[in-house]
Design a protein around this motif. Structure first.
Motif, PDB file in Angstrom:
ATOM      1  N   THR A  59       0.805  -1.218   0.000  1.00 42.40           N
ATOM      2  CA  THR A  59       0.000   0.000   0.000  1.00 42.40           C
ATOM      3  C   THR A  59       0.840   1.271   0.000  1.00 42.40           C
ATOM      4  N   LYS A  86      -6.904   3.926  -7.121  1.00 43.30           N
ATOM      5  CA  LYS A  86      -7.073   3.237  -5.847  1.00 43.30           C
ATOM      6  C   LYS A  86      -8.448   2.574  -5.777  1.00 43.30           C
ATOM      7  N   ILE A 109      -4.814   2.704   1.846  1.00 46.19           N
ATOM      8  CA  ILE A 109      -4.629   3.522   0.645  1.00 46.19           C
ATOM      9  C   ILE A 109      -5.619   4.692   0.595  1.00 46.19           C
TER      10      ILE A 109
END
Length: 149
Positions: A87, A99, A131
Motif C-alpha cells: 500500500t 485506488k 490507501i
C-alpha cells in the motif's frame, strides 16, 4: 570522536541521496491481489484468473511478460510481512480513481469463488484504509463487484 561522527553523518547523507529502487506498480498490485486470494487458505483457480485478467487489462501485459509478472508477484506475496509493503507504493503513485479500481478488483477476486470469507473482507477493508479509500467508495466497490458476479 567528533570527526568520526561527522564522517558517519556524511556517509549516511550520501546514502540518502542514492536512488532507491521502487517496486513496479504492476507487481505490487498483482502481489496484493494474490495475497488476498491466499488469505482464506484456499486459492481458487478462478481467483487467480481474475487477478491475471485485471493485470493484463490494467497494465497491458501479456504472454511471457504476464507469466513472469505473476510469478514474481506470487513470490512477493508469499514473503510479505504486512500490507504496508504494497500500500505504501500504491499511495505514492496512484490517483484516487486508480485506488478505487484496485479495491474494486480486490472485491472481484474475493467474489470469484462464489463466497466472500470474513478474512477476505477484513483484508480488503484494511487495504482500503491504508490507501485512503473512503468507506463509501469501499462499499460502492463491493456492490459493483457483487453485481458483476
Amino acid at each position: 570522536m567528533l570527526k568520526k561522527l561527522q564522517a558517519i553523518f556524511q556517509e549516511l547523507a550520501a546514502d540518502a541521496r542514492m536512488p532507491i529502487k521502487q517496486p513496479a506498480l504492476e507487481q505490487v498490485t498483482a502481489a496484493l491481489l494474490i495475497q488476498l486470494a491466499r488469505v482464506d487458505q484456499q486459492v481458487d483457480n478462478t481467483e487467480l484468473q481474475v487477478v491475471e485478467k485485471y493485470v493484463r487489462q490494467a497494465f497491458n501485459v501479456d504472454g511471457a511478460e504476464l507469466t513472469e509478472l505473476m510469478e514474481d508477484a506470487a513470490k512477493e506475496a508469499e514473503s510479505a510481512t504486512s500490507l504496508y509493503e504494497f500500500t505504501s507504493h500504491i499511495n505514492e503513485v496512484c490517483s484516487p480513481q486508480d485506488k478505487y479500481r484496485i479495491i474494486l478488483n480486490l472485491w472481484r477476486v474475493a467474489f470469484a469463488d462464489g463466497q466472500v470469507d470474513r478474512y477476505e473482507e477484513h483484508f480488503i477493508r484494511r487495504a482500503a484504509e491504508l490507501i485512503y479509500v473512503p468507506h463509501a467508495e469501499f462499499i460502492r466497490a463491493k456492490l459493483e463487484a457483487q453485481e458483476q458476479t
